[in-house]
Design a protein around this motif. Structure first.
Motif, short mmCIF file in Angstrom:
data_model
loop_
_atom_site.label_atom_id
_atom_site.label_comp_id
_atom_site.label_asym_id
_atom_site.label_seq_id
_atom_site.Cartn_x
_atom_site.Cartn_y
_atom_site.Cartn_z
N GLY A 144 0.81 -1.21 0.00
CA GLY A 144 0.00 0.00 0.00
C GLY A 144 0.85 1.26 0.00
O GLY A 144 2.06 1.23 0.24
N ALA A 145 0.20 2.39 -0.27
CA ALA A 145 0.86 3.69 -0.27
C ALA A 145 -0.18 4.78 -0.10
O ALA A 145 -1.38 4.57 -0.36
CB ALA A 145 1.65 3.92 -1.56
N CYS A 146 0.28 5.97 0.33
CA CYS A 146 -0.61 7.12 0.50
C CYS A 146 -0.26 8.21 -0.51
O CYS A 146 0.90 8.36 -0.91
CB CYS A 146 -0.50 7.68 1.91
N PHE A 147 -1.30 8.99 -0.87
CA PHE A 147 -1.15 10.06 -1.84
C PHE A 147 -1.91 11.29 -1.35
O PHE A 147 -2.99 11.16 -0.76
CB PHE A 147 -1.70 9.63 -3.20
N PRO A 148 -1.40 12.50 -1.61
CA PRO A 148 -2.13 13.72 -1.22
C PRO A 148 -3.39 13.88 -2.04
O PRO A 148 -3.43 13.51 -3.22
CB PRO A 148 -1.12 14.83 -1.50
N ASP A 149 -4.42 14.46 -1.43
CA ASP A 149 -5.69 14.69 -2.12
C ASP A 149 -6.29 15.98 -1.57
O ASP A 149 -7.18 15.96 -0.73
CB ASP A 149 -6.64 13.51 -1.90
N GLY A 150 -5.78 17.13 -2.04
CA GLY A 150 -6.19 18.39 -1.46
C GLY A 150 -5.74 18.44 0.00
O GLY A 150 -4.59 18.16 0.33
N ALA A 151 -6.67 18.77 0.89
CA ALA A 151 -6.37 18.76 2.33
C ALA A 151 -6.49 17.37 2.92
O ALA A 151 -6.17 17.16 4.09
CB ALA A 151 -7.28 19.74 3.06
N GLY A 152 -6.99 16.41 2.13
CA GLY A 152 -7.11 15.04 2.59
C GLY A 152 -6.03 14.16 1.98
O GLY A 152 -4.98 14.64 1.54
N TRP A 153 -6.29 12.87 1.91
CA TRP A 153 -5.30 11.94 1.37
C TRP A 153 -6.00 10.65 0.94
O TRP A 153 -7.17 10.41 1.26
CB TRP A 153 -4.20 11.64 2.39
N ILE A 154 -5.27 9.83 0.22
CA ILE A 154 -5.78 8.55 -0.29
C ILE A 154 -4.81 7.45 0.13
O ILE A 154 -3.59 7.62 0.04
CB ILE A 154 -5.90 8.60 -1.82
N TYR A 155 -5.37 6.33 0.58
CA TYR A 155 -4.57 5.13 0.83
C TYR A 155 -4.95 4.08 -0.18
O TYR A 155 -6.13 3.76 -0.35
CB TYR A 155 -4.79 4.60 2.25
N VAL A 156 -3.95 3.55 -0.89
CA VAL A 156 -4.14 2.52 -1.91
C VAL A 156 -3.63 1.19 -1.36
O VAL A 156 -2.59 1.13 -0.70
CB VAL A 156 -3.39 2.90 -3.19
N SER A 157 -4.37 0.10 -1.65
CA SER A 157 -4.00 -1.24 -1.17
C SER A 157 -4.16 -2.26 -2.29
O SER A 157 -5.18 -2.28 -2.98
CB SER A 157 -4.88 -1.62 0.02
N ASN A 158 -3.14 -3.12 -2.45
CA ASN A 158 -3.20 -4.22 -3.40
C ASN A 158 -3.97 -5.40 -2.82
O ASN A 158 -4.12 -5.53 -1.60
CB ASN A 158 -1.79 -4.71 -3.74
N SER A 159 -4.40 -6.30 -3.72
CA SER A 159 -5.04 -7.55 -3.32
C SER A 159 -4.28 -8.71 -3.94
O SER A 159 -4.21 -8.83 -5.16
CB SER A 159 -6.50 -7.58 -3.79
N GLU A 160 -3.72 -9.57 -3.07
CA GLU A 160 -2.94 -10.71 -3.58
C GLU A 160 -3.84 -11.92 -3.79
O GLU A 160 -3.64 -12.99 -3.20
CB GLU A 160 -1.80 -11.05 -2.63
N LEU A 161 -4.84 -11.75 -4.65
CA LEU A 161 -5.72 -12.84 -5.04
C LEU A 161 -5.39 -13.28 -6.46
O LEU A 161 -5.10 -12.44 -7.32
CB LEU A 161 -7.19 -12.42 -4.98
N PRO A 162 -5.44 -14.58 -6.75
CA PRO A 162 -5.22 -15.02 -8.12
C PRO A 162 -6.37 -14.59 -9.02
O PRO A 162 -7.54 -14.69 -8.64
CB PRO A 162 -5.13 -16.54 -8.01
N LEU A 163 -6.03 -14.04 -10.18
CA LEU A 163 -6.97 -13.65 -11.24
C LEU A 163 -7.89 -12.50 -10.88
O LEU A 163 -8.36 -11.79 -11.77
CB LEU A 163 -7.82 -14.86 -11.67
N LEU A 164 -8.17 -12.29 -9.61
CA LEU A 164 -9.10 -11.23 -9.19
C LEU A 164 -8.41 -10.18 -8.34
O LEU A 164 -9.06 -9.44 -7.61
CB LEU A 164 -10.26 -11.84 -8.39
N GLY A 165 -7.10 -10.10 -8.42
CA GLY A 165 -6.33 -9.24 -7.52
C GLY A 165 -6.66 -7.77 -7.61
O GLY A 165 -7.64 -7.29 -7.05
#
Length: 340
Positions: free
Chosen positions: A61-82
């Motif tokens: 995962g990682a975070c990104f700025p979003d104006g005065a807020g922010w975004i957290y991104v997360s991967n999914s380690e699932l086969p074919l549906l990740g």
């Protein structure tokens, strides 16, 4: 986020005084934290969050700025549906939105953030790809095939040398760097592999069908299952899951050092402190003076792996996930007086 990490060569030492004091009793979610810190669960696999069913097997995962807020991104380690999902936080820390930024891909394990605010989501399959994703959800994700077809784990951007370091999850995996033709455009470039004496050599055919990238350069160095990867302060830190080692590649001296064992995931705070997830459900803080002390312990989650460590853009909140197998997963937020 500017890092001041200067942790290079020399031994680490466990003990001494933590910059945050001892851990307290675990809270209702099992988080034991220093005084002044609080934790909460922001998403659970299979449960709705802001209208989105949160993915199973949360990983990098990682975070990104979003104006005065922010975004957290997360991967999914699932086969074919990740794929990968995002949580959008308002300035007060409440969740305003949740959405997918990548779908229909395979075993999205770790990855890395770019300085131009995209997320590199890495596939763990035998011919895994790197997908460049828009954490804001406005543009479709694109595969970056020049970055190689192999069991990709993590990626870390070196903004000084304009390269991206990458790890490979194989028992004889390599440590790579990708040198794009134009910094900020990953469509084309040169894939290189670390060799003896700190040399880098180009991989002749990064997407070859029959000869794996790690076997194309005779002098390539090999590592036991490349895992987490993070660049800070002139050093690229990476871990290897086979021997649970933490490595430090000093980009100025082109030297590689093995710092310690028992580490799986890693990130850095603006203070220069490193935060490392252990094989157990614990996170240690490593200060620039090389002291290693406990920061977090998650109880009641035996057998879980801590993944996706990332700080919010201002450094006030730390995100992580606890995953067990391919189904169960919880994503946590820890807030408190982190050192600036």
């Amino acid at each position: 986020m500017s890092h001041k990490t200067l942790l290079r060569t020399g031994p680490l030492w466990r003990g001494g005084t933590s910059p945050y004091g001892p851990l307290g009793l675990p809270d209702a979610d099992g988080l034991a934290l220093p005084s002044g810190f609080t934790g909460r669960v922001v998403a659970r696999s299979g449960h709705k969050v802001a209208g989105l069913t949160w993915h199973a097997a949360p990983d990098g995962g990682a975070c990104f700025p979003d104006g005065a807020g922010w975004i957290y991104v997360s991967n999914s380690e699932l086969p074919l549906l990740g794929g990968a999902s995002a949580l959008r936080f308002r300035p007060d820390g409440t969740i305003g939105d949740a959405y997918r930024i990548l779908s229909g891909t395979d075993l999205n394990c770790a990855g890395g953030a770019t300085p131009w605010h995209t997320w590199l989501s890495c596939e763990l399959g035998d011919r895994g790809r790197v997908f460049e994703c828009d954490p804001y959800g406005a543009r479709a994700a694109r595969p970056r095939l020049s970055m190689g077809r192999f069991r990709h784990e993590a990626a870390a951007c070196d903004t000084e040398r304009h390269v991206i370091y990458m790890t490979e999850d194989e028992p004889d995996g390599c440590f790579y760097r990708f040198r794009p033709g134009d910094w900020g455009d990953l469509t084309e470039g040169t894939l290189e592999v670390l060799c003896a004496a700190g040399r880098w050599e180009a991989v002749p055919s990064p997407a070859a069908l029959f000869t794996a990238a790690r076997h194309q350069v005779d002098d390539a160095r090999h590592f036991d299952g490349g895992d987490g990867c993070h660049y800070a302060g002139g050093v690229c830190y990476f871990t290897t899951k086979g021997d649970t080692a933490l490595w430090a590649y000093d980009t100025q001296s082109a030297t590689l050092d093995r710092l310690c064992e028992g580490v799986r995931a890693i990130t850095a705070a603006p203070s220069g402190d490193l935060y490392v997830a252990r094989e157990t459900t614990e996170i240690d803080v490593i200060t620039p003076d090389r002291a290693v002390t406990p920061f977090l312990r998650l109880e009641g989650h035996a057998g879980a792996e801590l993944t996706g460590l990332a700080f919010s853009p201002g450094g006030e909140r730390l995100y992580l996930s606890a995953r067990r197998g391919r189904t169960e997963g919880r994503t946590f937020e820890v807030a408190g007086p982190f050192r600036a």
